[in-house]
Design a protein around this motif. Structure first.
Motif, PDB file in Angstrom:
ATOM      1  N   HIS A  51     -10.094  16.031  -9.520  1.00  0.00           N
ATOM      2  CA  HIS A  51      -8.931  15.160  -9.707  1.00  0.00           C
ATOM      3  C   HIS A  51      -8.753  14.366  -8.428  1.00  0.00           C
ATOM      4  O   HIS A  51      -8.709  14.922  -7.333  1.00  0.00           O
ATOM      5  CB  HIS A  51      -7.664  15.974 -10.003  1.00  0.00           C
ATOM      6  CG  HIS A  51      -6.430  15.128 -10.031  1.00  0.00           C
ATOM      7  ND1 HIS A  51      -5.329  15.397  -9.256  1.00  0.00           N
ATOM      8  CD2 HIS A  51      -6.129  14.019 -10.724  1.00  0.00           C
ATOM      9  CE1 HIS A  51      -4.398  14.487  -9.479  1.00  0.00           C
ATOM     10  NE2 HIS A  51      -4.866  13.634 -10.368  1.00  0.00           N
ATOM     11  N   SER A  52      -8.674  13.059  -8.570  1.00  0.00           N
ATOM     12  CA  SER A  52      -8.406  12.217  -7.409  1.00  0.00           C
ATOM     13  C   SER A  52      -7.300  11.230  -7.756  1.00  0.00           C
ATOM     14  O   SER A  52      -7.107  10.869  -8.914  1.00  0.00           O
ATOM     15  CB  SER A  52      -9.668  11.480  -6.951  1.00  0.00           C
ATOM     16  OG  SER A  52     -10.140  10.635  -7.976  1.00  0.00           O
ATOM     17  N   GLU A  53      -6.590  10.827  -6.730  1.00  0.00           N
ATOM     18  CA  GLU A  53      -5.435   9.938  -6.893  1.00  0.00           C
ATOM     19  C   GLU A  53      -5.508   8.863  -5.821  1.00  0.00           C
ATOM     20  O   GLU A  53      -5.779   9.164  -4.661  1.00  0.00           O
ATOM     21  CB  GLU A  53      -4.160  10.772  -6.745  1.00  0.00           C
ATOM     22  CG  GLU A  53      -2.881  10.022  -6.837  1.00  0.00           C
ATOM     23  CD  GLU A  53      -1.673  10.957  -6.735  1.00  0.00           C
ATOM     24  OE1 GLU A  53      -0.574  10.417  -6.519  1.00  0.00           O
ATOM     25  OE2 GLU A  53      -1.808  12.180  -6.844  1.00  0.00           O
ATOM     26  N   ALA A  54      -5.262   7.629  -6.233  1.00  0.00           N
ATOM     27  CA  ALA A  54      -5.277   6.516  -5.274  1.00  0.00           C
ATOM     28  C   ALA A  54      -4.101   5.595  -5.568  1.00  0.00           C
ATOM     29  O   ALA A  54      -3.766   5.356  -6.726  1.00  0.00           O
ATOM     30  CB  ALA A  54      -6.586   5.737  -5.387  1.00  0.00           C
ATOM     31  N   PRO A  55      -3.450   5.054  -4.536  1.00  0.00           N
ATOM     32  CA  PRO A  55      -2.348   4.129  -4.759  1.00  0.00           C
ATOM     33  C   PRO A  55      -2.838   2.870  -5.469  1.00  0.00           C
ATOM     34  O   PRO A  55      -3.973   2.434  -5.284  1.00  0.00           O
ATOM     35  CB  PRO A  55      -1.835   3.801  -3.362  1.00  0.00           C
ATOM     36  CG  PRO A  55      -2.698   4.500  -2.403  1.00  0.00           C
ATOM     37  CD  PRO A  55      -3.716   5.283  -3.129  1.00  0.00           C
ATOM     38  N   TRP A  56      -1.963   2.297  -6.274  1.00  0.00           N
ATOM     39  CA  TRP A  56      -2.295   1.088  -7.013  1.00  0.00           C
ATOM     40  C   TRP A  56      -1.063   0.196  -7.034  1.00  0.00           C
ATOM     41  O   TRP A  56       0.071   0.678  -7.120  1.00  0.00           O
ATOM     42  CB  TRP A  56      -2.688   1.455  -8.442  1.00  0.00           C
ATOM     43  CG  TRP A  56      -3.038   0.283  -9.287  1.00  0.00           C
ATOM     44  CD1 TRP A  56      -4.272  -0.278  -9.446  1.00  0.00           C
ATOM     45  CD2 TRP A  56      -2.143  -0.489 -10.098  1.00  0.00           C
ATOM     46  NE1 TRP A  56      -4.204  -1.337 -10.301  1.00  0.00           N
ATOM     47  CE2 TRP A  56      -2.893  -1.491 -10.727  1.00  0.00           C
ATOM     48  CE3 TRP A  56      -0.779  -0.439 -10.357  1.00  0.00           C
ATOM     49  CZ2 TRP A  56      -2.343  -2.433 -11.586  1.00  0.00           C
ATOM     50  CZ3 TRP A  56      -0.227  -1.364 -11.216  1.00  0.00           C
ATOM     51  CH2 TRP A  56      -1.003  -2.351 -11.813  1.00  0.00           C
ATOM     52  N   ALA A  57      -1.270  -1.118  -6.948  1.00  0.00           N
ATOM     53  CA  ALA A  57      -0.136  -2.044  -6.994  1.00  0.00           C
ATOM     54  C   ALA A  57      -0.595  -3.395  -7.507  1.00  0.00           C
ATOM     55  O   ALA A  57      -1.740  -3.808  -7.308  1.00  0.00           O
ATOM     56  CB  ALA A  57       0.488  -2.201  -5.617  1.00  0.00           C
ATOM     57  N   SER A  58       0.310  -4.067  -8.194  1.00  0.00           N
ATOM     58  CA  SER A  58       0.102  -5.454  -8.601  1.00  0.00           C
ATOM     59  C   SER A  58       1.293  -6.237  -8.050  1.00  0.00           C
ATOM     60  O   SER A  58       2.096  -5.701  -7.296  1.00  0.00           O
ATOM     61  CB  SER A  58       0.011  -5.572 -10.120  1.00  0.00           C
ATOM     62  OG  SER A  58       1.265  -5.308 -10.712  1.00  0.00           O
ATOM     63  N   THR A  60       3.937  -7.151  -9.635  1.00  0.00           N
ATOM     64  CA  THR A  60       5.209  -6.676 -10.191  1.00  0.00           C
ATOM     65  C   THR A  60       5.332  -5.168 -10.320  1.00  0.00           C
ATOM     66  O   THR A  60       6.433  -4.663 -10.490  1.00  0.00           O
ATOM     67  CB  THR A  60       5.427  -7.289 -11.584  1.00  0.00           C
ATOM     68  OG1 THR A  60       4.281  -7.007 -12.396  1.00  0.00           O
ATOM     69  CG2 THR A  60       5.628  -8.788 -11.502  1.00  0.00           C
ATOM     70  N   PHE A  61       4.221  -4.428 -10.257  1.00  0.00           N
ATOM     71  CA  PHE A  61       4.274  -2.983 -10.476  1.00  0.00           C
ATOM     72  C   PHE A  61       3.589  -2.232  -9.340  1.00  0.00           C
ATOM     73  O   PHE A  61       2.721  -2.771  -8.664  1.00  0.00           O
ATOM     74  CB  PHE A  61       3.571  -2.606 -11.795  1.00  0.00           C
ATOM     75  CG  PHE A  61       4.205  -3.202 -12.998  1.00  0.00           C
ATOM     76  CD1 PHE A  61       5.396  -2.709 -13.504  1.00  0.00           C
ATOM     77  CD2 PHE A  61       3.609  -4.271 -13.647  1.00  0.00           C
ATOM     78  CE1 PHE A  61       5.980  -3.258 -14.621  1.00  0.00           C
ATOM     79  CE2 PHE A  61       4.183  -4.830 -14.770  1.00  0.00           C
ATOM     80  CZ  PHE A  61       5.377  -4.323 -15.258  1.00  0.00           C
ATOM     81  N   ALA A  62       3.993  -0.971  -9.186  1.00  0.00           N
ATOM     82  CA  ALA A  62       3.351  -0.072  -8.224  1.00  0.00           C
ATOM     83  C   ALA A  62       3.148   1.268  -8.902  1.00  0.00           C
ATOM     84  O   ALA A  62       3.901   1.644  -9.803  1.00  0.00           O
ATOM     85  CB  ALA A  62       4.210   0.090  -6.981  1.00  0.00           C
ATOM     86  N   GLY A  63       2.141   1.967  -8.459  1.00  0.00           N
ATOM     87  CA  GLY A  63       1.876   3.266  -9.049  1.00  0.00           C
ATOM     88  C   GLY A  63       0.646   3.908  -8.444  1.00  0.00           C
ATOM     89  O   GLY A  63       0.279   3.635  -7.298  1.00  0.00           O
ATOM     90  N   THR A  64      -0.018   4.743  -9.232  1.00  0.00           N
ATOM     91  CA  THR A  64      -1.218   5.432  -8.778  1.00  0.00           C
ATOM     92  C   THR A  64      -2.261   5.440  -9.884  1.00  0.00           C
ATOM     93  O   THR A  64      -1.929   5.477 -11.069  1.00  0.00           O
ATOM     94  CB  THR A  64      -0.919   6.888  -8.371  1.00  0.00           C
ATOM     95  OG1 THR A  64      -0.248   7.538  -9.453  1.00  0.00           O
ATOM     96  CG2 THR A  64      -0.072   6.960  -7.127  1.00  0.00           C
ATOM     97  N   ARG A  65      -3.517   5.385  -9.469  1.00  0.00           N
ATOM     98  CA  ARG A  65      -4.637   5.495 -10.405  1.00  0.00           C
ATOM     99  C   ARG A  65      -5.240   6.880 -10.230  1.00  0.00           C
ATOM    100  O   ARG A  65      -5.499   7.314  -9.114  1.00  0.00           O
ATOM    101  CB  ARG A  65      -5.684   4.425 -10.131  1.00  0.00           C
ATOM    102  CG  ARG A  65      -6.860   4.594 -11.070  1.00  0.00           C
ATOM    103  CD  ARG A  65      -7.625   3.363 -11.391  1.00  0.00           C
ATOM    104  NE  ARG A  65      -6.932   2.211 -11.908  1.00  0.00           N
ATOM    105  CZ  ARG A  65      -6.671   1.995 -13.195  1.00  0.00           C
ATOM    106  NH1 ARG A  65      -6.964   2.902 -14.088  1.00  0.00           N
ATOM    107  NH2 ARG A  65      -6.106   0.878 -13.577  1.00  0.00           N
ATOM    108  N   HIS A  66      -5.435   7.567 -11.350  1.00  0.00           N
ATOM    109  CA  HIS A  66      -5.946   8.937 -11.335  1.00  0.00           C
ATOM    110  C   HIS A  66      -7.289   9.001 -12.038  1.00  0.00           C
ATOM    111  O   HIS A  66      -7.489   8.373 -13.081  1.00  0.00           O
ATOM    112  CB  HIS A  66      -4.966   9.884 -12.031  1.00  0.00           C
ATOM    113  CG  HIS A  66      -3.670   9.994 -11.316  1.00  0.00           C
ATOM    114  ND1 HIS A  66      -3.385  11.039 -10.476  1.00  0.00           N
ATOM    115  CD2 HIS A  66      -2.593   9.184 -11.289  1.00  0.00           C
ATOM    116  CE1 HIS A  66      -2.172  10.859  -9.969  1.00  0.00           C
ATOM    117  NE2 HIS A  66      -1.676   9.730 -10.452  1.00  0.00           N
ATOM    118  N   THR A  67      -8.177   9.783 -11.469  1.00  0.00           N
ATOM    119  CA  THR A  67      -9.459  10.078 -12.083  1.00  0.00           C
ATOM    120  C   THR A  67      -9.542  11.587 -12.255  1.00  0.00           C
ATOM    121  O   THR A  67      -9.352  12.333 -11.286  1.00  0.00           O
ATOM    122  CB  THR A  67     -10.629   9.591 -11.206  1.00  0.00           C
ATOM    123  OG1 THR A  67     -10.478   8.184 -11.001  1.00  0.00           O
ATOM    124  CG2 THR A  67     -11.962   9.860 -11.869  1.00  0.00           C
TER     125      THR A  67
END
Length: 130
Positions: A51-58, A60-67
């Motif tokens: 399981h890996s997690e990386a910050p993600w943003a556009s 208008t939005f922010a969040g995290t991408r998970h694999t």
């Protein structure tokens, strides 16, 4: 020596102190809640490999991408993997203050001999709902 007669050898237990200390609250992150939900959806035959997690943003939005990488071994487990592949894109996750915007199977490896097994890589995008 004289005090040894009056003082007990073992320390005195004070129950009021032990009962009054609060336990620290452990906050479960949205990523951990997502991982638990995916593993529960995959069923008891799934083995979590990564399981890996990386910050993600556009803009208008922010969040995290998970694999998430899951491994399934055996006929029953492979049936559960196929059910997970069918259910994942439309599954409604209930994670407080978080929206699962995308959930997909991005890689699948499978073999039949000597025993059927599948390794599945999932990509999920969590958006902060704040």
């Amino acid at each position: 020596m004289w005090l040894d007669l009056f003082l007990p050898a073992t320390p005195i237990e004070r129950k009021s102190e032990a009962a009054g200390t609060p336990h620290p609250r452990v906050r479960i992150s949205p990523g951990e809640r997502l991982l638990r939900a995916v593993v529960a959806l995959a069923g008891p035959h799934a083995e979590l490999m990564q399981h890996s997690e990386a910050p993600w943003a556009s803009v208008t939005f922010a969040g995290t991408r998970h694999t998430i990488v899951l491994h399934f071994q055996g006929w029953e487990a492979c049936d559960a993997a196929e059910e997970l592949m069918a259910a994942l894109p439309e599954h409604e996750f209930t994670i407080p203050r978080t929206l699962v915007a995308d959930a997909a199977v991005v890689r699948l490896e499978q073999s039949l001999l000597p025993e059927p097994e599948m390794t599945m890589e999932l990509a999920l995008l969590l958006l902060d709902d704040a």
